[in-house]
Motif scaffolding. Sequence first.
Motif, PDB file in Angstrom:
ATOM      1  N   PHE A  46      -4.909 -14.636 -79.675  1.00 56.72           N
ATOM      2  CA  PHE A  46      -5.419 -13.714 -78.666  1.00 56.72           C
ATOM      3  C   PHE A  46      -4.726 -14.013 -77.337  1.00 56.72           C
ATOM      4  CE2 PHE A  46      -8.653 -14.614 -81.796  1.00 56.72           C
ATOM      5  CZ  PHE A  46      -9.243 -13.389 -82.074  1.00 56.72           C
ATOM      6  N   ALA A  47      -4.505 -12.987 -76.537  1.00 58.42           N
ATOM      7  CA  ALA A  47      -3.853 -13.189 -75.243  1.00 58.42           C
ATOM      8  C   ALA A  47      -4.494 -12.285 -74.199  1.00 58.42           C
ATOM      9  CB  ALA A  47      -2.359 -12.905 -75.333  1.00 58.42           C
ATOM     10  N   VAL A  48      -4.708 -12.862 -73.021  1.00 56.41           N
ATOM     11  CA  VAL A  48      -5.260 -12.110 -71.892  1.00 56.41           C
ATOM     12  C   VAL A  48      -4.098 -11.529 -71.084  1.00 56.41           C
ATOM     13  CG1 VAL A  48      -6.587 -12.265 -69.758  1.00 56.41           C
ATOM     14  CG2 VAL A  48      -7.312 -13.563 -71.792  1.00 56.41           C
ATOM     15  N   PRO A  49      -4.044 -10.220 -70.889  1.00 59.71           N
ATOM     16  CA  PRO A  49      -2.932  -9.628 -70.135  1.00 59.71           C
ATOM     17  C   PRO A  49      -3.013 -10.005 -68.654  1.00 59.71           C
ATOM     18  CG  PRO A  49      -4.609  -7.974 -70.563  1.00 59.71           C
ATOM     19  CD  PRO A  49      -5.038  -9.202 -71.303  1.00 59.71           C
ATOM     20  N   GLY A  50      -1.879  -9.972 -68.005  1.00 59.59           N
ATOM     21  CA  GLY A  50      -1.845 -10.293 -66.583  1.00 59.59           C
ATOM     22  C   GLY A  50      -0.793  -9.490 -65.856  1.00 59.59           C
ATOM     23  N   SER A  51      -0.762  -9.637 -64.566  1.00 62.53           N
ATOM     24  CA  SER A  51       0.197  -8.900 -63.744  1.00 62.53           C
ATOM     25  C   SER A  51       1.624  -9.331 -64.065  1.00 62.53           C
ATOM     26  CB  SER A  51      -0.087  -9.154 -62.256  1.00 62.53           C
ATOM     27  OG  SER A  51       0.993  -8.685 -61.475  1.00 62.53           O
ATOM     28  N   PRO A  52       2.540  -8.385 -64.220  1.00 66.28           N
ATOM     29  CA  PRO A  52       3.943  -8.747 -64.437  1.00 66.28           C
ATOM     30  C   PRO A  52       4.556  -9.463 -63.236  1.00 66.28           C
ATOM     31  CG  PRO A  52       3.701  -6.372 -64.149  1.00 66.28           C
ATOM     32  CD  PRO A  52       2.329  -6.930 -64.264  1.00 66.28           C
ATOM     33  N   LEU A  53       3.872  -9.454 -62.120  1.00 68.10           N
ATOM     34  CA  LEU A  53       4.366 -10.148 -60.932  1.00 68.10           C
ATOM     35  C   LEU A  53       3.941 -11.618 -60.904  1.00 68.10           C
ATOM     36  CD1 LEU A  53       3.656  -7.401 -58.242  1.00 68.10           C
ATOM     37  CD2 LEU A  53       5.783  -7.850 -59.483  1.00 68.10           C
ATOM     38  N   ASP A  54       3.021 -12.001 -61.776  1.00 70.76           N
ATOM     39  CA  ASP A  54       2.524 -13.375 -61.814  1.00 70.76           C
ATOM     40  C   ASP A  54       3.223 -14.136 -62.934  1.00 70.76           C
ATOM     41  OD1 ASP A  54       1.146 -15.761 -61.919  1.00 70.76           O
ATOM     42  OD2 ASP A  54      -0.851 -14.852 -61.809  1.00 70.76           O
ATOM     43  N   PRO A  55       4.022 -15.164 -62.613  1.00 67.71           N
ATOM     44  CA  PRO A  55       4.725 -15.908 -63.678  1.00 67.71           C
ATOM     45  C   PRO A  55       3.783 -16.546 -64.681  1.00 67.71           C
ATOM     46  CG  PRO A  55       4.894 -17.043 -61.552  1.00 67.71           C
ATOM     47  CD  PRO A  55       4.333 -15.683 -61.276  1.00 67.71           C
TER      48      PRO A  55
END
Length: 374
Positions: free
Chosen positions: A253-262
Motif C-alpha cells: 500500500f502507498a500513500v500518495p503525495g505531492s510531486p513537489l515533495d521528495p
Amino acid sequence: MSTGAERRLNDRQRRAWLRLIRTENVGPATFRDLINRFGSAEAALAALPELAHKGGAQRIRIPSEAEVDAELDLAHRMGACFVAIGEAHYPPLLARADHPPPLIAAKGRLDLLREPTIAIVGARNASLAGIKLAQRIAVELGRQGYLVASGLARGIDAAAHRGSIETGTAAAMAGGLDRPYPPENDVLFAEIAERGAVLTEMPFGWTPRARDFPRRNRIVAGMAYGLVVVEAASRSGSLISARLANEMGRLVFAVPGSPLDPRAAGTNKLLKDGAILTTGAEDVLDAIAPLVGQPPPEREMEEPSDSLAAPPPGDDERARVLEALGPTPVGIDEIIRHTGLHPAQVSLILLELDLAGRLERHSGGSVSLLMGGR
C-alpha cells in the motif's frame, strides 16, 4: 524438519541451533540446507569444517559452547528468549517467507506475534502530516485487532509504533536486542519491550551496520499480510521493504503525495508500479480482511530423504559447477540442467562454496559466485 506442526526445541537443540546460525557464513538459507541434509544442527556442526574446506576455505569459525552459553545467559538476564521457527511464538507469516531466520531473539508480549499483522514504514525525515497519518492508521488498525509492525526508525516507524502501543505493536531491529537504534528511540524501545514485542535475528551486542537494515526490513515485510508505505524518497529503505514484500506475495500500500515533495517520490512511484492507493486505514482493512487466515504456501525444512542420496561429488563435479557460476545470478535448476549432475550433488557443492564465503544467494533462489570471496 517441517515447520507445519508446532514443535518445541529442547535446551540442547536450541543451543545447537544458536551455535549453527552464529557460525561464519551460515545464514538462514544455508542453515536450512544444512538441516535438510544432515537432519540436526548437531550433525551439521560436526560436518562444517570438512564442507568449508572442500569449498576452498582454510577454516570456518564456529562459536564455542561457552560463547553460546554467554549469549543465552545475557538473553535470560534481559528477560528475552530465543524462539525457533515452528515454535508457538514465532510469527506465522514470517515462517512462510523466503529464507526466514531460524531463530529470533524476542522480548515482551510474545503472544502478540501470533496475531494478524500489518506493517507500516516510511521516511525517517517525515513531515508532520505524514507522522499524523501514520499514527492514525496505526490506531485504527490496532482497534480492528491487528498487530502493527515496523522497524523502530525515527519518523514514520516511530509514529506507527506510538499509534499502536495500546493495542499491540512489534519492533523488528537491525542490531542486537541490547543495541536499540537510533538512540533517540531508547524510551520508545523500552515501552515496546514492556507493552508490545521486540525481535531481531542479530546477536546480542551487535551494533547495526548499513547492510543490516535490509535484513531488518525483510523481517518487517515477512511478518505482515501487507505493508503500508506512508512517505519514502526515491532511494530509501522503505522501498526495499516494499520490494521484499512484493517478492513475498504480500500486499503493498502507498500513500500518495505531492510531486513537489521528495518524500513522496518513492510512494508515488510505488503507485505507478501497482501498489494499492491508500488514504486511510479503511483502504488497508478492505484489502487485508479476505486474506486473514489464508497464509501463503509454507516453505518447509524437510527431513533427510532418499532423494538426497547420490554419489559424493568429486573434484570434476566441483569444477563443472564452478564453471557454470559467475558474478551474474543463475537459478539452481539451470545449474543442474547445464551440468547434468544429480541435484543433491549440486546442492552439496553450493553448500560447500557458501560455507567457504564464495557464494552469494539472491531472491528467487538464484546464486552467483563472489569474485575474490567475502
